[in-house]
Design a protein around this motif. Structure first.
Motif, PDB file in Angstrom:
ATOM      1  N   GLY A 277      36.773 -37.521  11.972  1.00 57.46           N
ATOM      2  CA  GLY A 277      37.235 -38.838  11.615  1.00 57.46           C
ATOM      3  C   GLY A 277      37.085 -40.149  12.702  1.00 57.46           C
ATOM      4  N   SER A 278      36.732 -39.763  14.041  1.00 59.20           N
ATOM      5  CA  SER A 278      36.447 -40.714  15.040  1.00 59.20           C
ATOM      6  C   SER A 278      35.158 -41.310  14.942  1.00 59.20           C
ATOM      7  CB  SER A 278      36.898 -39.576  16.397  1.00 59.20           C
ATOM      8  OG  SER A 278      35.691 -38.814  16.782  1.00 59.20           O
ATOM      9  N   SER A 279      34.499 -40.873  14.088  1.00 57.82           N
ATOM     10  CA  SER A 279      32.858 -41.375  14.382  1.00 57.82           C
ATOM     11  C   SER A 279      32.491 -42.013  12.798  1.00 57.82           C
ATOM     12  CB  SER A 279      31.765 -40.484  14.610  1.00 57.82           C
ATOM     13  OG  SER A 279      32.130 -40.051  15.992  1.00 57.82           O
ATOM     14  N   GLY A 280      33.599 -42.474  12.077  1.00 56.86           N
ATOM     15  CA  GLY A 280      33.235 -42.975  10.754  1.00 56.86           C
ATOM     16  C   GLY A 280      33.244 -41.777   9.414  1.00 56.86           C
ATOM     17  N   SER A 281      32.446 -42.257   8.474  1.00 56.38           N
ATOM     18  CA  SER A 281      32.177 -41.453   7.440  1.00 56.38           C
ATOM     19  C   SER A 281      30.583 -41.775   6.942  1.00 56.38           C
ATOM     20  CB  SER A 281      32.910 -41.689   6.201  1.00 56.38           C
ATOM     21  OG  SER A 281      33.095 -43.113   5.859  1.00 56.38           O
ATOM     22  N   VAL A 282      30.181 -40.575   6.401  1.00 59.63           N
ATOM     23  CA  VAL A 282      28.553 -40.678   5.764  1.00 59.63           C
ATOM     24  C   VAL A 282      28.698 -40.225   4.517  1.00 59.63           C
ATOM     25  CG1 VAL A 282      27.592 -40.579   8.149  1.00 59.63           C
ATOM     26  CG2 VAL A 282      27.645 -38.528   6.569  1.00 59.63           C
ATOM     27  N   ILE A 283      27.878 -40.622   3.517  1.00 57.91           N
ATOM     28  CA  ILE A 283      27.391 -39.751   2.293  1.00 57.91           C
ATOM     29  C   ILE A 283      26.260 -38.926   2.731  1.00 57.91           C
ATOM     30  CG2 ILE A 283      26.780 -40.064   0.058  1.00 57.91           C
ATOM     31  CD1 ILE A 283      29.415 -41.458   0.766  1.00 57.91           C
ATOM     32  N   HIS A 284      26.629 -37.556   2.436  1.00 58.83           N
ATOM     33  CA  HIS A 284      25.654 -36.679   2.804  1.00 58.83           C
ATOM     34  C   HIS A 284      25.051 -35.828   1.742  1.00 58.83           C
ATOM     35  CE1 HIS A 284      23.978 -33.374   5.331  1.00 58.83           C
ATOM     36  NE2 HIS A 284      24.519 -32.691   4.591  1.00 58.83           N
ATOM     37  N   LEU A 285      23.805 -35.835   1.648  1.00 61.06           N
ATOM     38  CA  LEU A 285      23.305 -35.172   0.296  1.00 61.06           C
ATOM     39  C   LEU A 285      23.221 -33.536   0.631  1.00 61.06           C
ATOM     40  CD1 LEU A 285      21.724 -36.576  -1.820  1.00 61.06           C
ATOM     41  CD2 LEU A 285      21.805 -37.946   0.056  1.00 61.06           C
ATOM     42  N   LEU A 286      24.317 -33.054  -0.492  1.00 59.44           N
ATOM     43  CA  LEU A 286      24.339 -31.478  -0.311  1.00 59.44           C
ATOM     44  C   LEU A 286      23.740 -30.688  -1.398  1.00 59.44           C
ATOM     45  CD1 LEU A 286      25.972 -29.284   1.503  1.00 59.44           C
ATOM     46  CD2 LEU A 286      27.855 -29.730  -0.267  1.00 59.44           C
ATOM     47  N   SER A 287      22.679 -29.984  -1.144  1.00 58.68           N
ATOM     48  CA  SER A 287      21.824 -29.346  -2.201  1.00 58.68           C
ATOM     49  C   SER A 287      22.844 -27.867  -2.611  1.00 58.68           C
ATOM     50  CB  SER A 287      20.584 -29.003  -1.726  1.00 58.68           C
ATOM     51  OG  SER A 287      20.656 -28.212  -0.791  1.00 58.68           O
ATOM     52  N   GLY A 288      23.487 -27.391  -1.493  1.00 54.40           N
ATOM     53  CA  GLY A 288      24.195 -26.134  -1.516  1.00 54.40           C
ATOM     54  C   GLY A 288      22.955 -25.276  -0.617  1.00 54.40           C
ATOM     55  N   GLY A 289      22.032 -25.570  -0.264  1.00 57.30           N
ATOM     56  CA  GLY A 289      21.337 -24.795   0.523  1.00 57.30           C
ATOM     57  C   GLY A 289      21.432 -24.631   2.096  1.00 57.30           C
ATOM     58  N   VAL A 290      20.875 -23.910   2.707  1.00 56.48           N
ATOM     59  CA  VAL A 290      21.182 -23.462   4.077  1.00 56.48           C
ATOM     60  C   VAL A 290      21.048 -24.957   4.864  1.00 56.48           C
ATOM     61  CG1 VAL A 290      20.613 -22.350   6.289  1.00 56.48           C
ATOM     62  CG2 VAL A 290      20.417 -21.158   4.046  1.00 56.48           C
ATOM     63  N   ASP A 291      19.931 -25.619   4.830  1.00 55.81           N
ATOM     64  CA  ASP A 291      19.876 -26.839   5.716  1.00 55.81           C
ATOM     65  C   ASP A 291      20.739 -27.827   5.547  1.00 55.81           C
ATOM     66  OD1 ASP A 291      17.652 -25.575   6.317  1.00 55.81           O
ATOM     67  OD2 ASP A 291      15.982 -26.576   5.251  1.00 55.81           O
ATOM     68  N   SER A 292      21.170 -28.337   4.418  1.00 61.32           N
ATOM     69  CA  SER A 292      22.108 -29.325   4.189  1.00 61.32           C
ATOM     70  C   SER A 292      23.772 -28.955   4.484  1.00 61.32           C
ATOM     71  CB  SER A 292      22.097 -29.781   2.669  1.00 61.32           C
ATOM     72  OG  SER A 292      22.519 -28.881   1.779  1.00 61.32           O
ATOM     73  N   ALA A 293      23.723 -27.720   4.273  1.00 60.42           N
ATOM     74  CA  ALA A 293      25.307 -27.173   4.537  1.00 60.42           C
ATOM     75  C   ALA A 293      25.299 -27.253   6.266  1.00 60.42           C
ATOM     76  CB  ALA A 293      25.324 -25.717   4.376  1.00 60.42           C
ATOM     77  N   VAL A 294      24.255 -26.635   7.072  1.00 61.44           N
ATOM     78  CA  VAL A 294      24.473 -26.818   8.399  1.00 61.44           C
ATOM     79  C   VAL A 294      24.353 -28.102   8.716  1.00 61.44           C
ATOM     80  CG1 VAL A 294      23.244 -26.022  10.606  1.00 61.44           C
ATOM     81  CG2 VAL A 294      23.446 -24.436   8.712  1.00 61.44           C
ATOM     82  N   ALA A 295      23.505 -29.156   8.224  1.00 61.91           N
ATOM     83  CA  ALA A 295      23.369 -30.582   8.813  1.00 61.91           C
ATOM     84  C   ALA A 295      24.853 -30.899   8.654  1.00 61.91           C
ATOM     85  CB  ALA A 295      22.509 -31.145   7.951  1.00 61.91           C
ATOM     86  N   ALA A 296      25.625 -30.740   7.567  1.00 62.22           N
ATOM     87  CA  ALA A 296      27.028 -31.253   7.216  1.00 62.22           C
ATOM     88  C   ALA A 296      27.914 -30.824   8.448  1.00 62.22           C
ATOM     89  CB  ALA A 296      27.714 -30.679   5.893  1.00 62.22           C
ATOM     90  N   TRP A 297      27.872 -29.576   8.881  1.00 62.56           N
ATOM     91  CA  TRP A 297      28.750 -28.809  10.101  1.00 62.56           C
ATOM     92  C   TRP A 297      28.368 -29.753  11.340  1.00 62.56           C
ATOM     93  CZ3 TRP A 297      28.353 -26.695  14.668  1.00 62.56           C
ATOM     94  CH2 TRP A 297      29.438 -26.133  15.304  1.00 62.56           C
ATOM     95  N   LEU A 298      27.119 -30.150  11.737  1.00 59.70           N
ATOM     96  CA  LEU A 298      26.648 -30.775  12.919  1.00 59.70           C
ATOM     97  C   LEU A 298      27.163 -32.162  12.768  1.00 59.70           C
ATOM     98  CD1 LEU A 298      22.805 -29.555  13.226  1.00 59.70           C
ATOM     99  CD2 LEU A 298      25.084 -28.708  14.567  1.00 59.70           C
ATOM    100  N   LEU A 299      27.338 -32.703  11.607  1.00 64.40           N
ATOM    101  CA  LEU A 299      27.755 -33.986  11.699  1.00 64.40           C
ATOM    102  C   LEU A 299      29.342 -34.187  11.867  1.00 64.40           C
ATOM    103  CD1 LEU A 299      25.966 -35.420   8.278  1.00 64.40           C
ATOM    104  CD2 LEU A 299      25.753 -36.322  10.426  1.00 64.40           C
ATOM    105  N   MET A 300      29.814 -33.287  11.258  1.00 66.03           N
ATOM    106  CA  MET A 300      31.416 -33.115  11.592  1.00 66.03           C
ATOM    107  C   MET A 300      31.628 -32.877  13.099  1.00 66.03           C
ATOM    108  SD  MET A 300      33.081 -31.224   8.019  1.00 66.03           S
ATOM    109  CE  MET A 300      32.204 -29.817   8.157  1.00 66.03           C
ATOM    110  N   LYS A 301      30.827 -31.860  13.742  1.00 66.56           N
ATOM    111  CA  LYS A 301      31.017 -31.725  15.107  1.00 66.56           C
ATOM    112  C   LYS A 301      30.924 -33.097  15.831  1.00 66.56           C
ATOM    113  CE  LYS A 301      29.227 -28.888  18.861  1.00 66.56           C
ATOM    114  NZ  LYS A 301      28.406 -27.881  19.354  1.00 66.56           N
ATOM    115  N   ARG A 302      30.204 -34.052  15.401  1.00 68.29           N
ATOM    116  CA  ARG A 302      30.110 -35.481  16.115  1.00 68.29           C
ATOM    117  C   ARG A 302      31.264 -36.203  15.602  1.00 68.29           C
ATOM    118  NH1 ARG A 302      29.194 -34.324  20.374  1.00 68.29           N
ATOM    119  NH2 ARG A 302      28.998 -36.442  20.805  1.00 68.29           N
ATOM    120  N   GLY A 303      32.117 -35.721  15.062  1.00 69.51           N
ATOM    121  CA  GLY A 303      33.268 -36.522  14.752  1.00 69.51           C
ATOM    122  C   GLY A 303      33.196 -37.504  13.175  1.00 69.51           C
TER     123      GLY A 303
END
Length: 409
Positions: free
Chosen positions: A173-199
């Motif tokens: 919540g410290s770095s705003g919000s994004v619309i993240h394309l989530l297919s349900g596969g490995v790549d998009s799921a891990v990318a979402a976690w990395l985004l959250m790690k940056r706030g």
């Protein structure tokens, strides 16, 4: 003497004048994650200290390890500035360790300020001498069987025996919000976690090929979002039907269509971002991993973008992404069978689709009009961690319930 947890941050220390805002968000997120299991959290000498009950520790341990911004954490005893109480507690811990087989110990003393007692080295020597004499353990400062950490802070003395690594990064919540394309596969799921790690708080956008959104609710996509919710405290999944796009684009040359679909998804995501106040769009792309993710095709997808487009996995190879997915508990869900829209488009795409061809096809098919139409047919699924049922509503209905963007946790 109180049982407490101690949570340390690292990156937040570098925030200068903004540090207080980040610390406040971190405290809020810990409270949200732990719920009623913690009665009080205080910020003392670059540490967060929370009062907990011993019977709740196993659950707290699991949850604290998933709060972004926490560099490391531990269970500790909070004592007053009193040497006899400190000695008594250290001897109690050492005797327990000795009964469990420990033969050596080391004491690490840190002082956050000139609050009490001797300097760190003198206090460590004095306390070490007493523990050695009273418990019969030998001192080993290199690889001791028992490590005793003693932190002298303004509010008292913290005593603990281990440190557990947190995810680090910045508070969600410290770095705003994004619309993240989530297919349900490995790549998009891990990318979402990395985004959250940056706030960054992600709103998940998913295109589904099934006749009903109920298939999404019961699918791996919802399960992946639920695992991600363990780190965020909740997820918002926007589900968009794919069939009308598929019918509209069926006559296109197959070497253009995959890039056009990604361009269409990006445009749809920008429209959703405008509606919810998100500041960017993100994908789970990695350079050159598949034909649609060459630099030329990424440029074609991003052309004319009104918002930044993030790709957290841009330099990851597939094995690095898989390894991280396994570590996070995402892998087994992400590889489950599912009718993924991206897998239904051309199997032989061009690795260098001209930007003009993509834009011409988009305008010819009037995909702006289709985006408006699909907004009325999309659904929002609200997902909470550890819950198997989810609340869902129409996308337009959901938008009416908020005046500002929803940022869970």
């Amino acid at each position: 003497m109180n049982d407490v947890f101690v949570a340390h941050y690292s990156e937040i220390s570098l925030r200068g004048a903004n540090r207080g805002r980040y610390v406040g968000l971190l405290i809020r997120n810990i409270r949200s994650m732990l719920g009623g299991q913690v009665s009080k959290i205080t910020h003392v000498d670059a540490r967060l200290v929370g009062v907990v009950s011993a019977e709740n520790w196993d659950e707290l341990d699991r949850k604290l390890g998933r709060v972004f911004g926490v560099a490391w954490y531990t269970r500790a005893t909070l004592l007053p500035h009193d040497y006899e109480e400190l000695k008594r507690r250290c001897v109690e811990i050492a005797l327990h360790a000795k009964r469990s087989g420990a033969r050596t110990f080391g004491i690490r003393v840190r002082r956050a300020g000139e609050y009490w007692g001797a300097n760190s080295l003198e206090l460590a020597r004095m306390l070490g001498g007493d523990v050695k004499q009273l418990c019969g353990l030998e001192v080993d400062l290199e690889q001791p069987d028992l490590e005793l950490f003693v932190d002298i802070v303004k509010s008292g003395i913290l005593v603990y025996t281990s440190k557990h690594k947190g995810p680090g990064g910045l508070p969600l919540g410290s770095s705003g919000s994004v619309i993240h394309l989530l297919s349900g596969g490995v790549d998009s799921a891990v990318a979402a976690w990395l985004l959250m790690k940056r706030g960054v708080t992600p709103f998940y956008l998913h295109f589904y090929a099934y006749p009903s959104v109920d298939h999404v609710v019961d699918s791996k996509v919802a399960r992946v979002a639920r695992v991600l919710s363990d780190y965020s405290g909740g997820s918002t999944l926007i589900a968009v039907p794919f069939t009308k796009y598929q019918l509209a684009s069926i006559r296109l040359g197959e070497r253009v269509e995959p890039v056009l679909f990604r361009y269409f998804m990006r445009r749809f995501a920008e429209r959703v971002a405008s509606a919810v106040g998100a500041e960017a769009v993100s994908f789970g792309d990695s350079i050159g991993q598949v034909a649609s993710q060459t630099l030329e095709n990424i440029a074609a997808v991003d052309q004319g973008s009104q918002l930044p487009v993030f790709r957290p996995l841009l330099t990851y190879n597939k094995q690095e992404t898989i390894d991280l997915a396994r570590k996070l508990g995402l892998y087994e869900h992400a590889v489950a069978q599912y009718k993924d829209c991206c897998a239904m488009v051309s199997r032989h795409p061009n690795t260098r689709v001209a930007k003009e061809r993509v834009r011409e096809a988009y305008d010819k098919l009037n995909l702006d009009g289709l985006i408006q139409e699909l907004e009325d047919e999309s659904y929002v699924i609200l997902i909470q961690p550890n819950e198997t049922t989810h609340h869902q509503m129409g996308f337009k209905e959901w938008l009416k319930t908020k005046t500002t963007p929803v940022k869970p946790h």
